[in-house]
Design a protein around this motif. Structure first.
Motif, PDB file in Angstrom:
ATOM      1  N   THR A  78       0.834  -1.208   0.000  1.00 51.52           N
ATOM      2  CA  THR A  78       0.000   0.000   0.000  1.00 51.52           C
ATOM      3  C   THR A  78       0.867   1.256   0.000  1.00 51.52           C
ATOM      4  OG1 THR A  78      -1.691  -1.208   1.247  1.00 51.52           O
ATOM      5  CG2 THR A  78      -1.897   1.182   1.167  1.00 51.52           C
ATOM      6  N   VAL A  79       1.955   1.241   0.748  1.00 54.26           N
ATOM      7  CA  VAL A  79       2.881   2.374   0.754  1.00 54.26           C
ATOM      8  C   VAL A  79       3.474   2.584  -0.642  1.00 54.26           C
ATOM      9  CG1 VAL A  79       5.100   3.222   1.620  1.00 54.26           C
ATOM     10  CG2 VAL A  79       3.451   2.207   3.202  1.00 54.26           C
ATOM     11  N   ILE A  80       3.901   1.496  -1.281  1.00 52.23           N
ATOM     12  CA  ILE A  80       4.502   1.608  -2.619  1.00 52.23           C
ATOM     13  C   ILE A  80       3.497   2.154  -3.629  1.00 52.23           C
ATOM     14  CG2 ILE A  80       5.447   0.271  -4.540  1.00 52.23           C
ATOM     15  CD1 ILE A  80       6.664  -1.621  -2.451  1.00 52.23           C
ATOM     16  N   ILE A  81       2.281   1.605  -3.621  1.00 48.15           N
ATOM     17  CA  ILE A  81       1.250   2.062  -4.555  1.00 48.15           C
ATOM     18  C   ILE A  81       0.916   3.526  -4.316  1.00 48.15           C
ATOM     19  CG2 ILE A  81      -1.190   1.814  -5.175  1.00 48.15           C
ATOM     20  CD1 ILE A  81      -0.899  -1.189  -4.716  1.00 48.15           C
ATOM     21  N   LEU A  84       3.979   5.897  -5.425  1.00 51.24           N
ATOM     22  CA  LEU A  84       4.142   5.970  -6.878  1.00 51.24           C
ATOM     23  C   LEU A  84       2.956   6.665  -7.546  1.00 51.24           C
ATOM     24  CD1 LEU A  84       5.650   2.437  -7.681  1.00 51.24           C
ATOM     25  CD2 LEU A  84       6.833   4.632  -7.488  1.00 51.24           C
ATOM     26  N   ALA A  85       1.733   6.356  -7.113  1.00 51.61           N
ATOM     27  CA  ALA A  85       0.550   6.971  -7.718  1.00 51.61           C
ATOM     28  C   ALA A  85       0.512   8.473  -7.457  1.00 51.61           C
ATOM     29  CB  ALA A  85      -0.717   6.306  -7.184  1.00 51.61           C
ATOM     30  N   VAL A  86       0.809   8.879  -6.225  1.00 56.19           N
ATOM     31  CA  VAL A  86       0.775  10.303  -5.878  1.00 56.19           C
ATOM     32  C   VAL A  86       1.887  11.048  -6.602  1.00 56.19           C
ATOM     33  CG1 VAL A  86       1.063  11.953  -4.003  1.00 56.19           C
ATOM     34  CG2 VAL A  86      -0.375   9.938  -3.672  1.00 56.19           C
ATOM     35  N   THR A  87       3.070  10.451  -6.701  1.00 56.86           N
ATOM     36  CA  THR A  87       4.162  11.081  -7.450  1.00 56.86           C
ATOM     37  C   THR A  87       3.772  11.289  -8.909  1.00 56.86           C
ATOM     38  OG1 THR A  87       5.799  10.034  -6.004  1.00 56.86           O
ATOM     39  CG2 THR A  87       6.584  10.866  -8.119  1.00 56.86           C
ATOM     40  N   VAL A 142      -0.628  -4.679 -10.283  1.00 62.82           N
ATOM     41  CA  VAL A 142      -0.215  -3.519  -9.482  1.00 62.82           C
ATOM     42  C   VAL A 142       0.200  -2.338 -10.355  1.00 62.82           C
ATOM     43  CG1 VAL A 142       1.464  -2.691  -7.799  1.00 62.82           C
ATOM     44  CG2 VAL A 142       0.382  -4.919  -7.469  1.00 62.82           C
ATOM     45  N   PRO A 143       1.058  -2.507 -11.392  1.00 63.06           N
ATOM     46  CA  PRO A 143       1.366  -1.354 -12.254  1.00 63.06           C
ATOM     47  C   PRO A 143       0.132  -0.733 -12.896  1.00 63.06           C
ATOM     48  CG  PRO A 143       2.940  -3.120 -12.642  1.00 63.06           C
ATOM     49  CD  PRO A 143       1.861  -3.687 -11.763  1.00 63.06           C
ATOM     50  N   GLY A 144      -0.796  -1.581 -13.344  1.00 65.68           N
ATOM     51  CA  GLY A 144      -2.034  -1.057 -13.915  1.00 65.68           C
ATOM     52  C   GLY A 144      -2.850  -0.291 -12.903  1.00 65.68           C
ATOM     53  N   LEU A 145      -2.867  -0.769 -11.658  1.00 61.64           N
ATOM     54  CA  LEU A 145      -3.588  -0.066 -10.593  1.00 61.64           C
ATOM     55  C   LEU A 145      -3.003   1.315 -10.357  1.00 61.64           C
ATOM     56  CD1 LEU A 145      -5.728  -0.157  -8.323  1.00 61.64           C
ATOM     57  CD2 LEU A 145      -3.991  -1.211  -6.861  1.00 61.64           C
ATOM     58  N   ILE A 146      -1.684   1.424 -10.380  1.00 56.47           N
ATOM     59  CA  ILE A 146      -1.022   2.725 -10.193  1.00 56.47           C
ATOM     60  C   ILE A 146      -1.376   3.671 -11.326  1.00 56.47           C
ATOM     61  CG2 ILE A 146       1.227   3.867 -10.089  1.00 56.47           C
ATOM     62  CD1 ILE A 146       2.300   1.326  -8.733  1.00 56.47           C
ATOM     63  N   ILE A 147      -1.395   3.151 -12.562  1.00 48.82           N
ATOM     64  CA  ILE A 147      -1.758   3.987 -13.708  1.00 48.82           C
ATOM     65  C   ILE A 147      -3.201   4.463 -13.598  1.00 48.82           C
ATOM     66  CG2 ILE A 147      -2.074   3.999 -16.213  1.00 48.82           C
ATOM     67  CD1 ILE A 147       0.253   1.991 -16.376  1.00 48.82           C
ATOM     68  N   MET A 148      -4.095   3.586 -13.164  1.00 48.61           N
ATOM     69  CA  MET A 148      -5.508   3.969 -12.997  1.00 48.61           C
ATOM     70  C   MET A 148      -5.646   5.070 -11.954  1.00 48.61           C
ATOM     71  SD  MET A 148      -7.544   0.336 -13.069  1.00 48.61           S
ATOM     72  CE  MET A 148      -7.107  -0.939 -14.223  1.00 48.61           C
ATOM     73  N   TYR A 149      -4.964   4.929 -10.831  1.00 47.75           N
ATOM     74  CA  TYR A 149      -5.010   5.978  -9.812  1.00 47.75           C
ATOM     75  C   TYR A 149      -4.502   7.300 -10.376  1.00 47.75           C
ATOM     76  CZ  TYR A 149      -6.208   2.999  -5.833  1.00 47.75           C
ATOM     77  OH  TYR A 149      -6.870   2.185  -4.945  1.00 47.75           O
TER      78      TYR A 149
END
Length: 282
Positions: A78-81, A84-87, A142-149
């Protein structure tokens, strides 16, 4: 005489406002206080006296929740996601807003209107086509989830940045360019430091949303090995039935999930309010 009546009316209004805010504050704080108190109690103590203070402060229930529900891998993920998403959101939304402010054209205004209008589209209206599309290109992970966010957080963040970017003097950027700075140096060393209040606001609002989100991780990750904290809590609770997890595990697990965001918000709430107000007004 009229002046004294107005003054009395103003005092009464302030008292009523104070009472309303006090009640709203208590209603807001009560669930957090209830969760915090019961995170340090045994199952029997929670059932017998859920509203009482714990008899002793011990962290063994928090330790048990971490080990038995296996929250540490979910916490790290959760910390990593979130980071990365906020950045991704900060870099993309701030640069997009900067360009739309500096490029004086109808196209820039149309793009801003599209960003603003997209905030009105509920996620539920696009979630199934979005998940299907990402699955077809191998990004239901997980990478796709970050892109969606990043995509969903872009509209509001760009809107906030756009209002604040207008207050950044163009002369500072021109002076930096004359001194030999390139576009990246102007962006990172001139523009971004000047919009720090908005950056803090964007970081906190999106971090709270990504950290606490359940629906998108549920649709993307499901019951896979990689689970966010909200997913880990859900599947731990539903594994053997909705009431299978004892309260002395569930309360500490929820506390572990929400306490980082609460602490972050408490320390940065002034910057959040200032950034939102400045961005909206400017």
């Amino acid at each position: 005489m009229n002046h004294s009546v107005e003054t009395a009316g103003q005092k009464l209004g302030k008292v009523v406002m104070f009472l309303v805010l006090l009640v709203m504050g208590l209603v807001t704080i009560f669930p957090i206080a209830f969760m915090f108190m019961n995170s340090f109690k045994s199952q029997a103590e929670i059932v017998d006296s859920p509203l009482a203070l714990p008899k002793e402060i011990t962290f063994k229930y928090i330790s048990n929740a971490m080990t038995q529900i296996n929250l540490l891998p979910s916490f790290i993920l959760t910390v990593i996601i979130t980071v990365l998403a906020v950045t991704f959101i900060v870099l993309l939304s701030s640069s997009a807003a900067w360009m739309m402010v500096r490029v004086k054209s109808k196209l820039a205004m149309i793009i801003l209107l599209v960003f603003t209008a997209s905030m009105l589209i509920p996620f539920q209206a696009v979630m199934y086509p979005l998940i299907s599309m990402f699955e077809s290109v191998g990004l239901k992970n997980v990478p796709g989830l970050i892109i969606m966010y990043g995509g969903f957080g872009l509209a509001m963040s760009t809107f906030l940045y756009h209002g604040f970017m207008k207050s950044v003097p163009v002369s500072l950027e021109e002076a930096a360019i004359i001194d030999g700075a390139n576009v990246f140096q102007v962006y990172f060393k001139i523009v971004m430091p000047l919009v720090r209040p908005t950056t803090v606001t964007v970081i906190i609002l999106n971090a709270m949303w990504v950290w606490n989100d359940y629906l998108l991780p549920f649709l993307v990750l499901g019951d896979s090995e990689n689970k966010t904290l909200t997913l880990a809590l859900y599947y731990a609770k539903m594994k053997d039935g909705p009431y299978s997890v004892p309260w002395d595990l569930m309360f500490p697990a929820v506390l572990i999930t929400v306490i980082p965001v609460i602490i972050l918000f408490i320390f940065l709430q002034k910057q959040i309010i200032k950034g939102m107000a400045d961005g909206a007004v400017k």
